[in-house]
Design a protein around this motif. Structure first.
Motif, mmCIF file in Angstrom:
data_model
loop_
_atom_site.group_PDB
_atom_site.id
_atom_site.type_symbol
_atom_site.label_atom_id
_atom_site.label_comp_id
_atom_site.label_asym_id
_atom_site.label_seq_id
_atom_site.Cartn_x
_atom_site.Cartn_y
_atom_site.Cartn_z
ATOM 1 N N SER A 177 28.053 40.783 36.796
ATOM 2 C CA SER A 177 28.221 39.359 37.087
ATOM 3 C C SER A 177 27.380 38.528 36.127
ATOM 4 O O SER A 177 26.473 39.038 35.459
ATOM 5 C CB SER A 177 27.818 39.052 38.534
ATOM 6 O OG SER A 177 28.704 39.695 39.442
ATOM 7 N N TYR A 217 34.864 39.284 42.539
ATOM 8 C CA TYR A 217 35.953 38.757 41.718
ATOM 9 C C TYR A 217 36.190 37.276 42.041
ATOM 10 O O TYR A 217 37.265 36.868 42.476
ATOM 11 C CB TYR A 217 37.223 39.581 41.915
ATOM 12 C CG TYR A 217 37.085 40.996 41.401
ATOM 13 C CD1 TYR A 217 37.444 41.325 40.091
ATOM 14 C CD2 TYR A 217 36.561 42.004 42.210
ATOM 15 C CE1 TYR A 217 37.286 42.619 39.613
ATOM 16 C CE2 TYR A 217 36.400 43.307 41.723
ATOM 17 C CZ TYR A 217 36.765 43.595 40.427
ATOM 18 O OH TYR A 217 36.607 44.870 39.953
ATOM 19 N N ILE A 267 34.714 32.965 41.122
ATOM 20 C CA ILE A 267 33.978 31.992 40.314
ATOM 21 C C ILE A 267 33.507 30.900 41.252
ATOM 22 O O ILE A 267 34.314 30.306 41.979
ATOM 23 C CB ILE A 267 34.851 31.392 39.200
ATOM 24 C CG1 ILE A 267 35.421 32.490 38.297
ATOM 25 C CG2 ILE A 267 34.051 30.382 38.379
ATOM 26 C CD1 ILE A 267 36.479 32.004 37.317
ATOM 27 N N ILE A 298 41.513 35.796 41.241
ATOM 28 C CA ILE A 298 40.162 35.265 41.318
ATOM 29 C C ILE A 298 40.065 34.184 42.388
ATOM 30 O O ILE A 298 40.868 33.248 42.431
ATOM 31 C CB ILE A 298 39.730 34.688 39.956
ATOM 32 C CG1 ILE A 298 39.914 35.739 38.854
ATOM 33 C CG2 ILE A 298 38.301 34.192 39.999
ATOM 34 C CD1 ILE A 298 39.142 37.015 39.074
ATOM 35 N N ASN A 317 42.007 33.322 34.818
ATOM 36 C CA ASN A 317 41.837 34.748 34.540
ATOM 37 C C ASN A 317 41.275 35.003 33.141
ATOM 38 O O ASN A 317 40.451 35.910 32.962
ATOM 39 C CB ASN A 317 43.161 35.493 34.738
ATOM 40 C CG ASN A 317 43.368 35.906 36.179
ATOM 41 O OD1 ASN A 317 43.516 35.059 37.053
ATOM 42 N ND2 ASN A 317 43.372 37.201 36.457
ATOM 43 N N HIS A 347 34.125 36.397 30.393
ATOM 44 C CA HIS A 347 32.791 36.708 30.891
ATOM 45 C C HIS A 347 32.604 38.214 31.072
ATOM 46 O O HIS A 347 31.544 38.760 30.766
ATOM 47 C CB HIS A 347 32.530 35.989 32.221
ATOM 48 C CG HIS A 347 32.186 34.549 32.061
ATOM 49 N ND1 HIS A 347 33.141 33.575 31.874
ATOM 50 C CD2 HIS A 347 30.984 33.904 32.056
ATOM 51 C CE1 HIS A 347 32.536 32.398 31.760
ATOM 52 N NE2 HIS A 347 31.237 32.583 31.861
ATOM 53 N N HIS A 357 31.321 41.430 39.968
ATOM 54 C CA HIS A 357 32.377 40.946 39.064
ATOM 55 C C HIS A 357 32.646 39.451 39.250
ATOM 56 O O HIS A 357 33.793 39.014 39.363
ATOM 57 C CB HIS A 357 33.676 41.722 39.299
ATOM 58 C CG HIS A 357 33.608 43.150 38.860
ATOM 59 N ND1 HIS A 357 33.118 44.149 39.675
ATOM 60 C CD2 HIS A 357 33.962 43.745 37.694
ATOM 61 C CE1 HIS A 357 33.186 45.311 39.024
ATOM 62 N NE2 HIS A 357 33.675 45.096 37.822
ATOM 63 N N SER A 358 31.580 38.673 39.280
ATOM 64 C CA SER A 358 31.722 37.256 39.592
ATOM 65 C C SER A 358 30.904 36.397 38.642
ATOM 66 O O SER A 358 30.013 36.884 37.931
ATOM 67 C CB SER A 358 31.314 36.973 41.042
ATOM 68 O OG SER A 358 32.210 37.599 41.943
ATOM 69 N N ILE A 359 31.216 35.104 38.636
ATOM 70 C CA ILE A 359 30.533 34.114 37.809
ATOM 71 C C ILE A 359 29.991 33.038 38.737
ATOM 72 O O ILE A 359 30.769 32.366 39.437
ATOM 73 C CB ILE A 359 31.500 33.498 36.779
ATOM 74 C CG1 ILE A 359 32.179 34.586 35.947
ATOM 75 C CG2 ILE A 359 30.767 32.492 35.890
ATOM 76 C CD1 ILE A 359 33.450 34.131 35.253
ATOM 77 N N TRP A 387 37.570 34.173 33.335
ATOM 78 C CA TRP A 387 36.855 35.255 34.018
ATOM 79 C C TRP A 387 36.752 36.488 33.119
ATOM 80 O O TRP A 387 35.675 37.080 32.985
ATOM 81 C CB TRP A 387 37.575 35.599 35.325
ATOM 82 C CG TRP A 387 36.996 36.764 36.057
ATOM 83 C CD1 TRP A 387 35.960 36.760 36.932
ATOM 84 C CD2 TRP A 387 37.420 38.142 35.948
ATOM 85 N NE1 TRP A 387 35.700 38.032 37.384
ATOM 86 C CE2 TRP A 387 36.582 38.892 36.800
ATOM 87 C CE3 TRP A 387 38.419 38.784 35.236
ATOM 88 C CZ2 TRP A 387 36.734 40.272 36.934
ATOM 89 C CZ3 TRP A 387 38.557 40.156 35.359
ATOM 90 C CH2 TRP A 387 37.719 40.883 36.216
#
Length: 418
Positions: free
Chosen positions: A310, A343, A345, A368, A247, A253, A326-328, A250
Motif C-alpha cells: 500500500s 483494493y 483508494i 476498486i 484502475n 501505484h 493493496h490500497s492508496i 491504482w
C-alpha cells in the motif's frame, strides 16, 4: 535553440471519479508525496528547460497552490524564463477553452512573447520520466515540423489513445484518434515538439475551422499528417502511464511497489521535485507489520496494525488492529481500530470508522472501492468493491450499512453547509 514548454493542466478527469471532484486531474496526489503534474514539470527542469507555461482551467485552486511561484522546481525566476500559469479569461473572441489546441491558441500571443524557436507541448496528467533534450536533438536532426512521442501499449488498451503508423525512418504516415478497433498498439503519448512558426500557422488554420473540436489529437495532427511529409515520431521505451482511470491510477501505484519498481523514484540523477509538507518522521510502532509499502512522513502505524502493498501519504494514521492491503490512502486519512481496507483508494482527510470494511479481495481484475475527500465511513459499515463514497459524506448521509458494488453515496448537505 530556445525552447518553451507548455503544460496542459486543465483536464477535468471525469473517469477518476471522486478524485477529481474538487481538483483538476494534474493536481491529483500520486505516490504519497507528489502530484501528477510534478512529473512533466520535473522532466522539464531535469532536461534544462526552465521556461515553462502551465495552462489551467478546471478547478485550478489546489494546482495553483501546489505550484506557487515554482520554487521547488527552480522556476521562480523573475527575468529570464521561469514559470507562468495561464487560465481562461473573458475577452472578445476568448473564453472557456474548447480543446487542447484552443487552450494554446487563446494564449499564443503570450506564449510566443519570449521568442522561442521551439514549443514543447506536454500533458499535465501523465506519469513518466523523459529527457526532453534528447527529443529536441532528434527533432532538429530530422528537420521536423513537429515530432510526436510514441510508445507501445497492450493492444487491449490502445483504443484509449491516438494510433500512429510510421515508416522505416519514423516518419508518421497516419494518425487516428482513439479508434474503436485499433490495428496497432503504437500510440501517441501527448508529447509534441513544434517549430514555433509551424505551430502558429496550424493553430490559426484550426481556429478558422468552425467544425473543428480544436484538439491536437482529433484535429491538428491528423490533418498535418495527411498534408505534410515532415511529421516524425520519437519512439519512447521507458515507463509511461496515462493515469486517466481509477484502475490505471491504482495500478500505477502498485507498479511502484514491485521489486525492482517499474518506475524508480529513487534515482538521484533524475529527481522528481515537489512541494513537500513539513511533517515529523513516520512512526511505526512495535508489533506493527509493514511490507512492500511506501510510507510518508507523519504517518503513525500502531501496534497490531498491518499495512501490505500500500501507499500511505503524509499524516495517515492506522490504528491498532486495522488492516490496509493493496490500497492508496491520501493525506491525513485515519483508519480506526479493526477497520479493513483492501483494493481501495481513500482521499484526503477521510476517516474509516472502527471495524468498517472498505473493498475486498478481487475476483479477476480489481474493482476498486473509493472514498472521497473529507468523508467519514461509520463504524461497522461495509463499502463493497466498486462502490463509491463521495466527498464530504458524513454518517447521517448513509441509509444502508452495506454499500453495494456500483452504488454511490453522496452528501445530502447544501454547498453552504460544507
Amino acid at each position: 535553440m530556445k525552447t518553451r514548454a507548455i503544460i496542459l493542466a486543465g483536464g477535468e478527469g471525469t473517469r477518476l471519479s471522486v478524485l477529481t471532484f474538487k481538483r483538476t486531474k494534474p493536481a491529483v496526489p500520486f505516490a504519497g508525496k507528489y502530484r501528477i503534474i510534478d512529473f512533466p514539470l520535473s522532466n522539464c527542469v531535469n532536461s534544462n528547460i526552465f521556461d515553462v507555461v502551465i495552462i489551467a482551467q478546471y478547478r485550478p485552486q489546489s494546482l495553483i497552490e501546489h505550484i506557487g511561484a515554482g520554487g521547488p522546481w527552480d522556476l521562480d525566476r523573475e527575468f529570464t524564463g521561469g514559470l507562468k500559469i495561464f487560465t481562461p479569461y473573458k475577452a472578445r473572441g476568448a473564453g472557456w477553452f474548447i480543446g487542447t489546441a484552443d487552450a494554446v491558441q487563446q494564449n499564443f500571443a503570450f506564449i510566443k512573447r519570449s521568442d522561442p524557436d521551439l514549443i514543447l507541448i506536454l500533458s499535465g496528467d501523465h506519469v513518466y520520466k523523459m529527457d526532453y533534450d534528447a527529443l529536441i536533438r532528434y527533432h532538429l536532426e530530422k528537420k521536423a515540423a513537429v515530432t510526436l512521442c510514441t510508445i507501445q501499449v497492450p493492444l487491449e488498451e490502445a483504443s484509449r489513445f491516438g494510433i500512429v503508423s510510421v515508416d522505416e525512418n519514423q516518419r508518421v504516415t497516419s494518425f487516428v484518434e482513439k479508434p474503436a478497433d485499433p490495428t496497432s498498439n503504437l500510440v501517441n503519448m501527448g508529447v509534441y515538439l513544434f517549430t514555433r512558426q509551424v505551430l502558429d500557422d496550424e493553430l490559426w488554420k484550426d481556429h478558422l475551422q468552425k467544425d473543428s473540436s480544436h484538439d491536437f489529437g482529433k484535429d491538428i495532427l491528423p490533418k498535418m499528417v495527411a498534408e505534410r511529409d515532415d511529421i516524425y515520431a520519437y519512439p519512447f521505451s521507458g515507463y509511461w502511464v496515462d493515469v486517466g482511470t481509477v484502475n490505471s491510477y491504482w495500478q500505477a501505484h502498485m507498479d511502484l511497489l514491485c521489486v525492482p519498481p517499474t518506475l524508480d523514484l529513487h534515482t538521484r540523477g533524475w529527481v522528481i521535485h515537489t512541494r513537500s509538507e513539513e511533517r515529523p518522521p513516520a512512526n511505526i510502532q512495535k508489533g506493527a507489520r509493514v511490507e512492500d509499502s511506501l510510507v510518508c512522513d507523519g504517518c503513525i502505524i500502531e501496534d497490531g496494525a498491518c499495512v501490505y502493498r500500500s501507499v500511505l501519504s503524509p499524516g495517515v494514521i492506522v490504528r491498532s488492529g486495522a488492516v490496509v492491503h493493496h490500497s492508496i490512502l491520501l493525506t491525513d486519512t485515519q483508519v480506526q481500530p479493526g477497520a479493513v481496507i483492501k483494493y481501495a483508494i481513500v482521499d484526503k482527510r477521510s476517516t474509516i470508522g472502527e471495524k468498517a470494511v472498505i473493498g475486498g479481495d478481487p475476483d479477476g481484475e480489481p474493482a476498486i472501492a473509493l472514498v472521497g475527500k473529507n468523508s467519514v465511513v461509520p463504524p461497522g459499515t461495509v463499502i463493497q468493491p466498486g462502490a463509491v463514497v463521495g466527498t464530504d459524506v458524513i454518517p447521517p448521509d448513509y441509509t444502508v450499512s452495506v454499500v453495494q458494488s456500483g452504488q454511490y453515496i453522496q452528501t445530502r448537505r447544501l454547498p453552504n453547509e460544507l
